[in-house]
Design a protein around this motif. Structure first.
Motif, short mmCIF file in Angstrom:
data_model
loop_
_atom_site.label_atom_id
_atom_site.label_comp_id
_atom_site.label_asym_id
_atom_site.label_seq_id
_atom_site.Cartn_x
_atom_site.Cartn_y
_atom_site.Cartn_z
N LEU A 84 0.93 -1.22 0.10
CA LEU A 84 -0.26 0.10 0.03
C LEU A 84 0.89 1.27 0.10
O LEU A 84 1.76 1.32 0.65
N ASP A 85 0.55 2.24 -0.79
CA ASP A 85 1.28 3.66 -0.46
C ASP A 85 0.39 4.56 0.39
O ASP A 85 -0.43 3.77 1.18
N SER A 86 0.83 5.55 0.68
CA SER A 86 0.55 6.41 1.85
C SER A 86 -0.87 6.80 1.74
O SER A 86 -1.55 7.14 2.66
N ALA A 87 -1.34 6.71 0.49
CA ALA A 87 -2.67 6.94 0.25
C ALA A 87 -3.97 5.86 0.21
O ALA A 87 -4.94 6.01 0.08
N GLY A 88 -2.94 4.45 0.44
CA GLY A 88 -3.97 3.32 0.52
C GLY A 88 -4.22 2.81 -0.93
O GLY A 88 -4.87 1.86 -0.76
N ASN A 89 -3.42 3.25 -1.95
CA ASN A 89 -3.49 2.39 -3.18
C ASN A 89 -2.34 1.32 -3.46
O ASN A 89 -1.38 1.16 -2.76
N HIS A 91 -0.26 -5.49 3.48
CA HIS A 91 -1.51 -4.99 2.42
C HIS A 91 -2.67 -5.88 2.96
O HIS A 91 -3.76 -5.25 2.83
N ASN A 116 -0.95 0.37 6.37
CA ASN A 116 0.13 1.24 5.73
C ASN A 116 1.60 1.05 6.37
O ASN A 116 1.73 1.44 7.38
N SER A 168 3.16 3.92 8.64
CA SER A 168 2.15 5.10 8.62
C SER A 168 2.30 5.65 9.91
O SER A 168 1.73 7.00 10.15
#
Length: 454
Positions: free
Chosen positions: A210-215, A231, A236, A239
């Motif tokens: 996951l990236d910092s935006a949750g993608n 993930h 995250n 985070s």
């Protein structure tokens, strides 16, 4: 008084700490001489404060003894400063404290807490000398609660009700301590984490993170198993400071041999000149690069490197607190006694941190992806997690060193020096165990094998 709480029962304290995301706490009744001047006695060694809480050890300074006529006058006193320490005031605000520390007195040995002031130059009034002189019979408790990966939330309890006193007396002692009581607050996290792990066990999934935006993004690096598990659990990466799951560290591994941590030497030729170390004590591979490899166990000469790992200035079986001022270190020596590389005790302790105090080891299998659609999207690996996990709690400096003494924990270095190509140099001091299932019982007090499938 702005910081002093008066509870009728332990459940009131537990509710307050739980509302502040604390997962466990240490509770200590204070005697009348426990104050900001005389310090608070914690025990004869680092436990239970370390490694429950995150600390930075400075075993060769900077505190100085000022005891008149004492043998240690003017000498540096070993200490460990809490990385993140806050007092909770009556309004529910967390007020950061500056430099609260555990002072280590090896000559006794004993450890004491000191420097309780906040960044606002305040502190609980009940911790002052004036208060203890005026109210010598006041009943006081110091509560140190753990948040995240080892931050301290401190609560001062003064003149509580008799039920509170009785409840605290009934608590189990903290591991390795006769003066602290242990309160476990995270009563449902274990089952919730097990439920989450059970949902993903045995199910192949593409290597991702996951990236910092949750993608969701493909991930193909060496940490693919760890990122894929985070993930799958909706975590995250990096985070916050609350650990992988409410302060519980998640460790994935694809083989029995596991690297526990990788502190770099801070002593010897290695620390002074990496190129000199590599060219003096290493060998050249076919490409002309210099390498140092081989299994190095304490007091066993490694035939591959010709070096011997030793524990210097410490007597096996004794408290490390009692040796904290004796320059205890791990030494990688030549036959002639040259210190090629060394790890000070503070370097080891500062790398074996609070996040290691509770860890869940999750076996994983990583294979090359075969799904053409996923490959086209950038996924190179498929990962599957085991339904049998290992849950480990409560480690200590002494357990870590005992694992070194008995050969369970060893140095398996993999540095590389490429003359003229500094961008290709690699420093890698790997401290490993051959079989994490067997080794865990040496390193942790509580080890449980859990099958996630009914």
């Amino acid at each position: 008084m702005a910081f002093e709480y008066n509870f009728h029962s332990l459940s009131e304290l537990a509710a307050l700490l739980g509302a502040n995301e604390a997962t466990e706490a240490l509770i200590k009744p204070l005697s009348k001489n426990h104050n900001d001047k005389n310090q608070v006695y914690s025990g004869s060694d680092f436990r239970p404060l370390y490694p429950m809480f995150d600390m930075t050890f400075s075993l060769r300074g900077p505190s100085v003894s000022g005891k008149k006529g004492g043998a240690t006058t003017g000498q540096s006193i070993p200490e460990a400063v809490f990385t993140d320490f806050s007092w909770l005031d009556l309004a529910g605000h967390r007020i950061a404290a500056r430099g609260v520390r555990m002072i280590i007195y090896p000559q006794y040995p004993e450890t004491r807490l000191s420097a309780f002031q906040t960044v606002e130059n305040t502190m609980p009034e009940a911790m002052s000398v004036a208060y203890t002189k005026t109210f010598p019979d006041s009943v006081r408790y110091l509560v140190l609660a753990r948040r995240g990966n080892g931050a301290v939330l401190a609560v001062m309890v003064v003149d509580p009700g008799p039920q509170f006193v009785s409840d605290v007396q009934a608590l189990p002692p903290a591991s390795g301590s006769r003066v602290w009581k242990h309160l476990r607050l995270r009563v449902t996290a274990d089952s919730r984490l097990q439920t989450k792990l059970a949902r993903v066990a045995g199910k192949p999934m593409p290597g991702c993170r996951l990236d910092s935006a949750g993608n969701t993004l493909p991930f193909n690096g060496t940490q693919v198993c760890g990122y894929t598990l985070e993930h799958a659990l909706g975590i995250n990466p990096n985070s916050d400071s609350h650990g992988d799951f409410e302060g519980i560290e998640l460790k994935t591994h694809t083989q029995k041999k596991v690297t526990l941590f990788t502190p770099e030497p801070d002593m010897g030729v290695y620390a002074e000149s990496f190129p000199e170390f590599m060219q003096s004590f290493g060998y050249q591979d076919k490409e002309g690069n210099w390498r140092v490899t081989g299994i190095h166990r304490v007091d066993e000469r490694c035939e591959q490197s010709g070096l011997t790992l030793r524990i210097a200035n410490h007597e096996r079986g004794t408290s490390l607190a009692s040796s904290a001022d004796k320059n205890v270190h791990l030494a990688l020596l030549t036959d002639e006694g040259i210190l090629t590389a060394g790890w000070s005790l503070e370097r080891i302790l500062n790398c074996w941190t609070a996040k290691h105090n509770e860890a869940v080891y999750v076996p994983a299998v990583k294979v090359t992806a075969t799904d053409l659609a996923l490959i086209a999207e950038g996924y190179r690996f498929s990962v599957e997690f085991s339904s049998e996990i290992m849950w480990c709690r409560e480690t200590s400096a002494e357990r870590l060193f005992e694992a070194l003494y008995n050969g369970t924990l060893f140095l398996d270095p993999a540095p590389k020096f490429c003359p003229g190509k500094p961008q290709l140099n690699k420093r890698r001091s790997q401290w490993r165990v051959n079989d994490i299932r067997a080794a865990a019982r040496d390193i942790y007090t509580d080890v449980r094998i859990i099958n996630l499938q009914p």
